[in-house]
Design a protein around this motif. Structure first.
Motif: not given
Length: 896
Positions: A6-7, A112, A433, A488, A491, A494, A498
């Motif tokens: 999803k990332y 996650n 995103e 982000p 999360d 993430a 990220f």
């Protein structure tokens, strides 16, 4: 793989569950994790290559049906998750939670949430967190090394599917992505809690390996070899980022397809040229090539602004009307009006340039108008090199003047718009995103051009133009993307993933240096003196090494412009502007320009060269005094770990007066040996040598060549060399697990600076030694020549140390039957098999240059050629193939 889908919008990768163990058979703590290797009948050598044990005591010796893939999935997928992702010493996830509904494939859809629980628990239980995370680091480091060695793609060591050591591509990819995720999550805990102990955690940016899963698909789809080569290098073998880059461009023809069949790893040959290989301006995408003849600004006005007697002004272009109604352009000077101006940064190979005239097709002007309109700036002046840098040969003097303005052009502009056909073919992602857009930009052609590096570095704001759509915007601003990557929300995964993407993205456009420049505008000369300038150059090097230019002669011109050097009236100014001359690949001419570049840099910022530059790989300049300097910055070579350029404890000073090289300060070892062949490691059976330090011979180091860049002819010539040799360390006390880059050097001259000062300088003169280098406590300066780059690490195997300590002292009573020196070798001439060394501290001063065989030999100042350095016998170095070191070599030592 579900946890990253999803990332990064990667496709679902099915990874088969091939384990046969139950829930309570997997490792769940540090003890069982390390014991699992032995219990399953496996062992690895000192390079972490796995093989089945031959030990009859192994519990599962007879279970040879378990292949490597089964073992690795049990140990480094399930076992790694259970051992690391915990609350209060217990795994958060169960075996069933890591399987799909049909239990045939593994699933990380709940990873996650489990990692967030782990991170939250650690942040709430600070007591003991430092020791816990050190153990986590040890487990991750071991897992990373084993994964890279046994799963990373290497075209020279591919195994067939029937081989028990074969690991399926999807399984290997899952181990790499999982490891990178857990490493990023651990790093996030370190940042958010008072848990870090300096030196205990690895943070060199290296990924967990090159996934064959990606490379095979790129090969089958005829991806450009140059793109593949650059991605694997500048993404640091990070499997997650490589997969995301591939997925971002997999449905485009930007880097793949038949047009790239003639490309190689050194050059992409797809560019805007006609059948006669002449550059041709392109039409905008979607244009049927019937938009009319090319148009451009009034060049007389442009030339007038550039030739003004009171000082050249920056010429800008402004639309008088919507170009759909006809292209009408006005030429105005910078400062005209009050709204500021825009700059256009583009990829020359996309056809936005023109080598014959300062013109573009009308469709391109319409495209530029639309991009300016998206920012509400369609009536603002703008600067674009194609339109305002004169290309006519009879205007070369003015052309040089216009190129010299580039630094100020981008520094003073309000914003820059990036035009890249690859990005323009892909829709932007949603604001929530940010990784989607970031990966497209990171892997783009624009990010691989040298000229665009300085444009990005100098720009106030950078807007990237994506695929145009009627109902949504297509512009994405760099700072907004970076902030979204760093924020982000809640999360945890993430945040961890990220941060790595943001780090790569900001690094490749020098964003940290951009921020410094914005905070202190107009103070470049003052603020950059000394270490700040060295840091800037080091960062420019790291960003420039992945880039290229359509004309290699432009390299020094682009670099000098970026650093705002005074290069006018030098060979740098006209580099590559003569079209006929630019087709000639003259290394000597390029070396001359690079020498001029470093001379100009040293003149502007004395004692500001990053000293770690002497350790970089690649060809060096073939001119005396500059043999330490790389011939090109666009080397595309992987970054060493640890990176010598990242260690700036002092700065380097260029000796322009005597051309003795770059003056740096580093620790090292001064060697003495009659057998130079031993130190060169040219024997096919013995590619390394060892040496101990201290009279007790308990601390040993191992040295081996870092690459094959040394000239075989020079190595052969050096075998009989009588000068002293040394090793320059990039940092003191190399460790065992991570070899450091060092230099094997030939000492041409040893100088006592105090003696030189009193002998050669007048009473009122002082020898300048550089503001950041001190040789206090060191009576000698070594003028040396680089022989080759080497890797050095500590040797810790107990048997190796015991055996070779006995051999050194000729105490054969301490040796076992298998270790004894064969009869007849006891009286071997020790002078040919033993070396000694003097340990040199951090303040040792070196003047480093390249090795030039025809250089006039200089007599040593402090010792004759036939004598070792004066002083107590240092008992430092020993190594010999004759004395059985092969037996203790890389293939025989196993760790469990």
């Amino acid at each position: 793989m579900d946890h990253v889908r999803k990332y990064f919008k990667v496709q679902d990768v099915l990874v088969e569950n091939i384990t046969t163990l139950g829930q309570y058979s997997f490792p769940t703590d540090s003890v069982t994790f390390h014991a699992f290797l032995r219990e399953r009948g496996w062992a690895f050598d000192q390079d972490y290559k796995l093989s089945l044990c031959n030990d009859s005591q192994s519990n599962l010796l007879l279970n040879t049906e378990e292949n490597l893939a089964v073992f690795l999935q049990s140990w480094l997928f399930f076992g790694l998750i259970f051992t690391i992702v915990q609350e209060d010493g217990r795994p958060i996830l169960t075996y069933d939670k890591l399987l799909g509904d049909d239990r045939q494939y593994i699933s990380t859809s709940e990873l996650n949430g489990a990692i967030e629980k782990w991170q939250q628990w650690e942040s709430q239980h600070i007591d003991g967190i430092k020791l816990r995370l050190i153990r986590v680091e040890g487990i991750l480091d071991l897992a990373r090394r084993v994964t890279r060695k046994n799963c990373s793609f290497n075209k020279h060591s591919q195994l067939s599917r029937g081989n028990p050591l074969y690991v399926h591509d999807s399984i290997a990819l899952s181990l790499m992505v999982l490891g990178e995720t857990l490493s990023a999550a651990k790093a996030q805990i370190l940042r958010n809690t008072p848990s870090e102990l300096r030196g205990w955690h690895r943070d060199d940016g290296e990924g967990w390996g090159r996934p064959r899963y990606v490379w095979v698909r790129m090969h089958e789809e005829h991806w450009c070899p140059r793109t593949c080569f650059l991605w694997q290098s500048h993404l640091r073998s990070n499997a997650t980022l490589l997969l995301a880059s591939y997925e971002a461009y997999t449905n485009t023809e930007r880097f793949s397809g038949p047009s790239h069949r003639q490309c190689d790893k050194n050059r992409c040959l797809v560019t805007a040229v006609d059948d006669t290989n002449n550059y041709q301006p392109a039409h905008a995408d979607g244009c049927k090539k019937d938009c009319g003849t090319m148009q451009g600004p009034n060049m007389d006005k442009v030339l007038e602004l550039l030739r003004r007697e009171e000082g050249a002004q920056i010429p800008l272009v402004q639309f008088d009307t919507d170009p759909k109604e006809g292209v009408r352009l006005r030429v105005v000077p910078q400062g005209h009006g009050h709204g500021g101006y825009a700059t256009i940064s583009h990829v020359w190979s996309d056809g936005f340039g023109n080598e014959v005239d300062n013109k573009l097709y009308p469709c391109q002007f319409q495209f530029i108008w639309r991009q300016l309109s998206k920012l509400g700036a369609q009536w603002r002046p703008f600067w674009m090199d194609t339109l305002v840098i004169p290309v006519a040969s009879h205007h070369q003097d003015v052309r040089n003047q216009a190129i010299g303005q580039i630094y100020e052009v981008f520094r003073k502009s309000s914003f820059t718009i990036v035009l890249d056909k690859g990005l323009a073919s892909m829709s932007p992602g949603r604001r929530n995103e940010p990784a989607h857009d970031a990966m497209k930009i990171l892997a783009s052609s624009w990010m691989r051009r040298l000229w665009t590096l300085q444009e990005a570095f100098l720009s106030e704001k950078i807007h990237f133009s994506f695929k145009e759509a009627q109902l949504s915007g297509n512009m994405r601003e760099f700072t907004e993307i970076s902030l979204d990557l760093r924020n982000p929300g809640q999360d945890g995964i993430a945040i961890a993933l990220f941060s790595k993407v943001d780090e790569h993205l900001r690094h490749h456009i020098l964003d940290h240096e951009r921020a410094k420049r914005k905070r202190n505008p107009g103070t470049e000369d003052i603020s950059l003196a000394g270490t700040p300038a060295a840091v800037l150059v080091a960062n420019v090097w790291r960003a420039a090494k992945w880039r290229t230019t359509s004309n290699s002669h432009h390299e020094t011109l682009a670099l000098a412009t970026l650093l705002n050097l005074d290069y006018q009236s030098t060979a740098i100014e006209t580099a590559g502007l003569d079209q006929a001359k630019s087709l000639i690949n003259d290394d000597e001419e390029k070396d001359g320009r690079m020498v001029r570049f470093w001379t100009k840099f040293n003149s502007r910022w004395p004692s500001s060269i990053p000293p770690g530059i002497i350790f970089l790989p690649g060809d060096k300049i073939k001119q005396r005094g500059f043999g330490w300097a790389p011939r090109t910055w666009m080397s595309a070579t992987p970054i060493d770990a640890p990176d010598p350029l990242g260690i700036i404890n002092s700065t380097g000073e260029l000796d322009t007066a005597n051309l003795t090289g770059l003056r740096v300060s580093y620790p090292g070892f001064l060697l003495e040996s009659k057998n130079k062949k031993l130190l060169l490691a040219t024997d096919k059976q013995q590619k390394r040598f060892w040496f101990p330090t201290g009279p007790n011979l308990v601390d040993w180091y191992v040295v081996e060549p870092a690459d094959d860049s040394a000239s075989p002819r020079d190595l052969q010539r050096l075998i009989g060399d009588s000068q002293p040799w040394a090793i320059i360390l990039s940092r003191s006390r190399p460790g065992h697990a991570h070899p450091d880059i060092a230099l094997l050097v030939r000492i041409r001259e040893i100088v006592d600076p105090n003696q030189v000062q009193s002998t050669h300088l007048s009473e009122n003169e002082t020898r300048h030694t550089g503001s950041d280098i001190s040789n206090e406590g060191n009576e000698r300066e070594f003028h040396c020549e680089i022989i080759r780059r080497v890797k050095i690490s500590r040797e810790t195997h107990p048997k190796f140390i015991a055996v070779n300590r006995g051999r050194f002292f000729q105490d054969y009573t301490v040796l076992g039957d298998d270790d004894r020196v064969p009869e007849g070798m006891v009286n071997t001439d020790l002078d040919n098999v033993i070396c000694v060394a003097e340990e040199l501290d951090n303040g040792q001063v070196w003047y480093v240059d390249g090795y030039f065989p025809d250089r006039e030999e200089t007599t040593l100042s402090s010792a004759s050629h036939d004598e070792p350095p004066r002083g107590p016998f240092p008992w430092r170095l020993i190594a010999s193939r004759k004395w059985g070191f092969r037996k203790m070599g890389k293939k025989s030592v196993k760790r469990h």
